[in-house]
Design a protein around this motif. Structure first.
Motif, PDB file in Angstrom:
ATOM      1  N   HIS A 189       9.875   8.842   6.996  1.00 54.78           N
ATOM      2  CA  HIS A 189       8.907   7.739   7.004  1.00 54.78           C
ATOM      3  C   HIS A 189       9.111   6.805   8.192  1.00 54.78           C
ATOM      4  O   HIS A 189      10.227   6.599   8.653  1.00 54.78           O
ATOM      5  N   ALA A 190       7.975   6.219   8.654  1.00 57.46           N
ATOM      6  CA  ALA A 190       8.027   5.310   9.802  1.00 57.46           C
ATOM      7  C   ALA A 190       7.544   3.906   9.448  1.00 57.46           C
ATOM      8  O   ALA A 190       7.708   2.976  10.218  1.00 57.46           O
ATOM      9  N   ASP A 191       6.943   3.778   8.265  1.00 53.25           N
ATOM     10  CA  ASP A 191       6.343   2.485   7.928  1.00 53.25           C
ATOM     11  C   ASP A 191       7.134   1.744   6.866  1.00 53.25           C
ATOM     12  O   ASP A 191       6.894   0.589   6.594  1.00 53.25           O
ATOM     13  N   HIS A 192       8.045   2.430   6.197  1.00 56.50           N
ATOM     14  CA  HIS A 192       8.883   1.746   5.213  1.00 56.50           C
ATOM     15  C   HIS A 192      10.237   2.445   5.169  1.00 56.50           C
ATOM     16  O   HIS A 192      10.377   3.598   5.574  1.00 56.50           O
ATOM     17  N   ILE A 193      11.219   1.715   4.666  1.00 58.94           N
ATOM     18  CA  ILE A 193      12.568   2.260   4.589  1.00 58.94           C
ATOM     19  C   ILE A 193      12.691   3.079   3.312  1.00 58.94           C
ATOM     20  O   ILE A 193      12.367   2.613   2.220  1.00 58.94           O
ATOM     21  N   SER A 194      13.129   4.313   3.459  1.00 57.07           N
ATOM     22  CA  SER A 194      13.248   5.205   2.306  1.00 57.07           C
ATOM     23  C   SER A 194      14.451   4.817   1.459  1.00 57.07           C
ATOM     24  O   SER A 194      15.503   4.453   1.974  1.00 57.07           O
ATOM     25  N   GLY A 195      14.277   4.933   0.131  1.00 57.91           N
ATOM     26  CA  GLY A 195      15.404   4.731  -0.769  1.00 57.91           C
ATOM     27  C   GLY A 195      15.930   6.058  -1.303  1.00 57.91           C
ATOM     28  O   GLY A 195      16.800   6.088  -2.167  1.00 57.91           O
ATOM     29  N   GLY A 196      15.376   7.166  -0.781  1.00 57.80           N
ATOM     30  CA  GLY A 196      15.679   8.486  -1.339  1.00 57.80           C
ATOM     31  C   GLY A 196      17.148   8.869  -1.269  1.00 57.80           C
ATOM     32  O   GLY A 196      17.745   9.288  -2.250  1.00 57.80           O
ATOM     33  N   LYS A 197      17.728   8.713  -0.080  1.00 55.66           N
ATOM     34  CA  LYS A 197      19.124   9.101   0.106  1.00 55.66           C
ATOM     35  C   LYS A 197      20.041   8.169  -0.698  1.00 55.66           C
ATOM     36  O   LYS A 197      20.973   8.621  -1.372  1.00 55.66           O
ATOM     37  N   GLY A 202       0.789  -1.227   0.000  1.00 55.22           N
ATOM     38  CA  GLY A 202       0.000   0.000   0.000  1.00 55.22           C
ATOM     39  C   GLY A 202       0.819   1.274   0.000  1.00 55.22           C
ATOM     40  O   GLY A 202       0.341   2.320   0.440  1.00 55.22           O
ATOM     41  N   CYS A 203       2.068   1.220  -0.462  1.00 56.77           N
ATOM     42  CA  CYS A 203       2.893   2.433  -0.544  1.00 56.77           C
ATOM     43  C   CYS A 203       2.847   2.986  -1.963  1.00 56.77           C
ATOM     44  O   CYS A 203       2.831   2.230  -2.933  1.00 56.77           O
ATOM     45  N   LEU A 204       2.855   4.320  -2.066  1.00 54.15           N
ATOM     46  CA  LEU A 204       2.850   4.977  -3.374  1.00 54.15           C
ATOM     47  C   LEU A 204       4.023   5.947  -3.445  1.00 54.15           C
ATOM     48  O   LEU A 204       4.254   6.717  -2.521  1.00 54.15           O
ATOM     49  N   SER A 205       4.757   5.894  -4.556  1.00 55.53           N
ATOM     50  CA  SER A 205       5.816   6.868  -4.774  1.00 55.53           C
ATOM     51  C   SER A 205       5.659   7.404  -6.196  1.00 55.53           C
ATOM     52  O   SER A 205       4.841   6.901  -6.960  1.00 55.53           O
ATOM     53  N   TYR A 206       6.427   8.435  -6.528  1.00 57.00           N
ATOM     54  CA  TYR A 206       6.154   9.157  -7.770  1.00 57.00           C
ATOM     55  C   TYR A 206       7.420   9.484  -8.537  1.00 57.00           C
ATOM     56  O   TYR A 206       8.481   9.717  -7.932  1.00 57.00           O
ATOM     57  N   MET A 207       7.310   9.519  -9.871  1.00 59.72           N
ATOM     58  CA  MET A 207       8.391  10.029 -10.699  1.00 59.72           C
ATOM     59  C   MET A 207       7.815  11.132 -11.577  1.00 59.72           C
ATOM     60  O   MET A 207       6.833  10.921 -12.291  1.00 59.72           O
ATOM     61  N   ILE A 208       8.425  12.312 -11.463  1.00 56.54           N
ATOM     62  CA  ILE A 208       7.992  13.468 -12.244  1.00 56.54           C
ATOM     63  C   ILE A 208       9.056  13.672 -13.308  1.00 56.54           C
ATOM     64  O   ILE A 208      10.243  13.796 -12.974  1.00 56.54           O
ATOM     65  N   GLU A 246      10.003  -4.564   7.186  1.00 52.20           N
ATOM     66  CA  GLU A 246       8.898  -4.009   6.399  1.00 52.20           C
ATOM     67  C   GLU A 246       7.730  -4.970   6.229  1.00 52.20           C
ATOM     68  O   GLU A 246       6.774  -4.653   5.530  1.00 52.20           O
ATOM     69  N   VAL A 247       7.809  -6.144   6.847  1.00 51.28           N
ATOM     70  CA  VAL A 247       6.740  -7.132   6.691  1.00 51.28           C
ATOM     71  C   VAL A 247       5.397  -6.544   7.147  1.00 51.28           C
ATOM     72  O   VAL A 247       5.341  -5.779   8.100  1.00 51.28           O
ATOM     73  N   GLY A 248       4.335  -6.919   6.435  1.00 52.62           N
ATOM     74  CA  GLY A 248       3.001  -6.546   6.892  1.00 52.62           C
ATOM     75  C   GLY A 248       2.468  -5.274   6.260  1.00 52.62           C
ATOM     76  O   GLY A 248       3.146  -4.623   5.482  1.00 52.62           O
ATOM     77  N   PRO A 249       1.219  -4.920   6.617  1.00 53.15           N
ATOM     78  CA  PRO A 249       0.575  -3.756   6.020  1.00 53.15           C
ATOM     79  C   PRO A 249       1.146  -2.443   6.566  1.00 53.15           C
ATOM     80  O   PRO A 249       1.855  -2.452   7.578  1.00 53.15           O
ATOM     81  N   ASN A 250       0.831  -1.300   5.914  1.00 46.20           N
ATOM     82  CA  ASN A 250       1.505  -0.056   6.290  1.00 46.20           C
ATOM     83  C   ASN A 250       0.879   0.662   7.489  1.00 46.20           C
ATOM     84  O   ASN A 250       1.563   1.247   8.294  1.00 46.20           O
ATOM     85  N   ARG A 251      -0.435   0.656   7.580  1.00 49.20           N
ATOM     86  CA  ARG A 251      -1.139   1.265   8.729  1.00 49.20           C
ATOM     87  C   ARG A 251      -0.719   2.695   9.045  1.00 49.20           C
ATOM     88  O   ARG A 251      -0.395   3.025  10.186  1.00 49.20           O
ATOM     89  N   CYS A 252      -0.708   3.545   8.041  1.00 51.04           N
ATOM     90  CA  CYS A 252      -0.344   4.943   8.273  1.00 51.04           C
ATOM     91  C   CYS A 252      -1.552   5.843   8.424  1.00 51.04           C
ATOM     92  O   CYS A 252      -1.421   7.006   8.779  1.00 51.04           O
ATOM     93  N   ALA A 253      -2.718   5.325   8.094  1.00 51.56           N
ATOM     94  CA  ALA A 253      -3.921   6.141   8.149  1.00 51.56           C
ATOM     95  C   ALA A 253      -4.712   5.818   9.404  1.00 51.56           C
ATOM     96  O   ALA A 253      -4.599   4.729   9.952  1.00 51.56           O
TER      97      ALA A 253
END
Lengths: 74, 383
Positions: free
Chosen positions: B180-188, B136-142, B372-379
């Motif tokens: 982020h707290a629910d998944h590990i960021s790949g940004g850096k 249930g994670c969404l990321s974007y490319m512009i 990262e196992v399991g659902p995200n539960r951020c909402a």
């Protein structure tokens, strides 16, 4: 000491439980079995399997990535 | 008579995603243990799912055959894939003709990213949503003028790299809307690999151990020679630094502040009581002043019902002010009560994940997968 040791190190699901079940089928009630596994998923699976088959998970521990389960056949 | 072939087909995470996007019928036999199944499972508009642990089927599948539809496509799923192949082969031997197993199991499902085009930008560029459907994670490319920016980059950085390389785009920026707290960021990681700039809100970066550029309200980020403006809007509440992005006056990347069917939770980085006021101000004042036509593109979705016809997750801001249960609470004290008292369980390992995203913990690839196992539960409305 357990009556029988089942070494499933290096084996992936479903083999650890397949081997454990085979050994369990040949055991007498009251005997114990120690199962060794390196599969990370084995803790939840073993707990559920032992409960489902009506036996007893006497203890479990992890040491250097090896899971040790002591199961008593009831 | 020739002997029957018993080998079963593999279904990849990509093929399963396409099947779910198309809302096709599928019967899923999930052979993981029941606690893992109940915590997290594959869902879809026309998916029927049943859980029978593989260790209940070691003596054969005869006892469960009548529970499985004969004429339907059947997918057997387990944690990695070994047990699902074992069970799928028994089903094939028992006469089922359309049986496959999920290649790589739930582990592969959790990591799969499906790029979907959301729309065009005014000058010929485009915006893509990368749907991590299993989690249930969404990321974007512009993209514009041969350059790209990635927003809320996930851990699987090779997917963005390969997608940009295929189209000959150069990734110039990676931006995290918050820590982020629910998944590990790949940004850096992605920025460092490609010599791009990594942007993070300063107020979420107080404890980070690495260098970054400050994502600040009003400071535009340009993508390509054609100047696609990414305009940050400070929107605290989910975290104290949370910052949203307006792209090309049309797309509104809300991070974890506002979702299609819910709103962000304020308790993952601090105390819900402290930030609930900020969250209320963001959702009921700041966002409300923005144009209604903005297309909200969140960093998460709660379940498959939020997936649109082509697989995208989006909604008009004006529509959310009518339909989103988190935006239609009339009274601020009621809002405070709902947001601080009715929160779902926290995501798996969320405190460790925050430490990883600050650069303080450096777990192995395998440990990162486990976290990262399991659902995200951020909402706040997630179960």
């Amino acid at each position: 000491m357990a009556d029988i040791v089942v070494d499933t190190k290096g084996l992936a699901c479903p083999m650890p439980i397949v081997k454990a079940k085979k050994a369990m089928d040949g055991m007498q009630s009251g005997q114990t079995m120690e199962v060794l596994s390196t599969d990370k998923g084995s803790l939840n699976d073993f707990t559920a399997w032992v409960k489902q088959t009506g036996n007893e998970l006497v203890s479990h521990e992890v040491e250097n990535g090896v899971y040790k389960f002591l199961v008593k056949k009831l | 008579m020739m002997e029957q072939q018993t080998s079963v087909k593999a279904m990849t995470a990509h093929e399963l995603t396409q099947l779910l996007f198309a809302q096709e019928e599928l019967f899923i036999l999930d052979v993981r243990n029941t606690s893992d199944y109940e915590a997290w499972q594959i869902e879809g508009h026309r998916v029927v799912s049943m859980n029978i642990p593989y260790f209940d089927l070691l003596d054969g599948v005869e006892a469960v055959l009548e529970k499985i539809p004969v004429k339907q496509k059947v997918l057997v799923v387990c944690a990695k894939e070994g047990s699902s192949i074992f069970v799928a082969e028994m089903l094939a031997e028992a006469g089922f003709t359309d049986v496959s197993y999920l290649q790589g199991g739930m582990k592969a499902w959790s990591e799969h990213l499906e790029p979907v085009k959301v729309g065009d930008l005014r000058d010929g560029g485009a915006i893509y949503q990368f749907v991590r459907i299993g989690k249930g994670c969404l990321s974007y490319m512009i993209v514009s003028g041969g350059e790209a920016a990635v927003v809320d980059t996930l851990r699987m950085t090779d997917v963005y790299e390969a997608f940009a390389a295929k189209h000959q785009w150069t990734i110039k920026h990676t931006i995290d809307t918050h820590l982020h707290a629910d998944h590990i960021s790949g940004g850096k990681k992605l920025a460092d690999r490609l010599d791009a700039s990594y942007w993070l809100p300063e107020k979420d970066a107080e404890e980070v151990t690495y260098s970054y550029r400050k994502l600040e309200e009003g400071q535009e980020i340009q993508v390509g020679a054609t100047k696609i403006a990414i305009l940050p809007i400070y929107s605290p509440g989910h975290t104290i630094g949370s910052t949203s992005l307006i792209v090309d006056d049309t797309y509104f990347l809300t991070g974890d502040s506002l979702f299609v069917a819910s709103i962000g939770r304020p308790d993952l980085a601090g105390k819900a009581e402290d930030w609930v006021g900020d969250l209320h101000n963001t959702l009921y004042n700041r966002y409300k002043e923005l144009p209604e036509h903005l297309v909200v593109l969140p960093a998460h979705f709660g379940n498959y019902t939020e997936l649109g016809p082509m697989g995208t997750v989006s909604a008009r801001l004006g529509d959310l002010y009518r339909n989103n249960p988190g935006l239609t609470i009339a009274d601020e004290s009621e809002f405070r009560h709902i947001v601080t008292h009715h929160l779902p369980p926290q995501p798996n390992a969320y405190q460790e994940i925050r430490q990883v995203n600050m650069g303080k913990l450096k777990p192995s690839e395998e440990e990162q997968q486990e976290m990262e196992v399991g659902p995200n539960r951020c909402a706040i409305h997630d179960k």
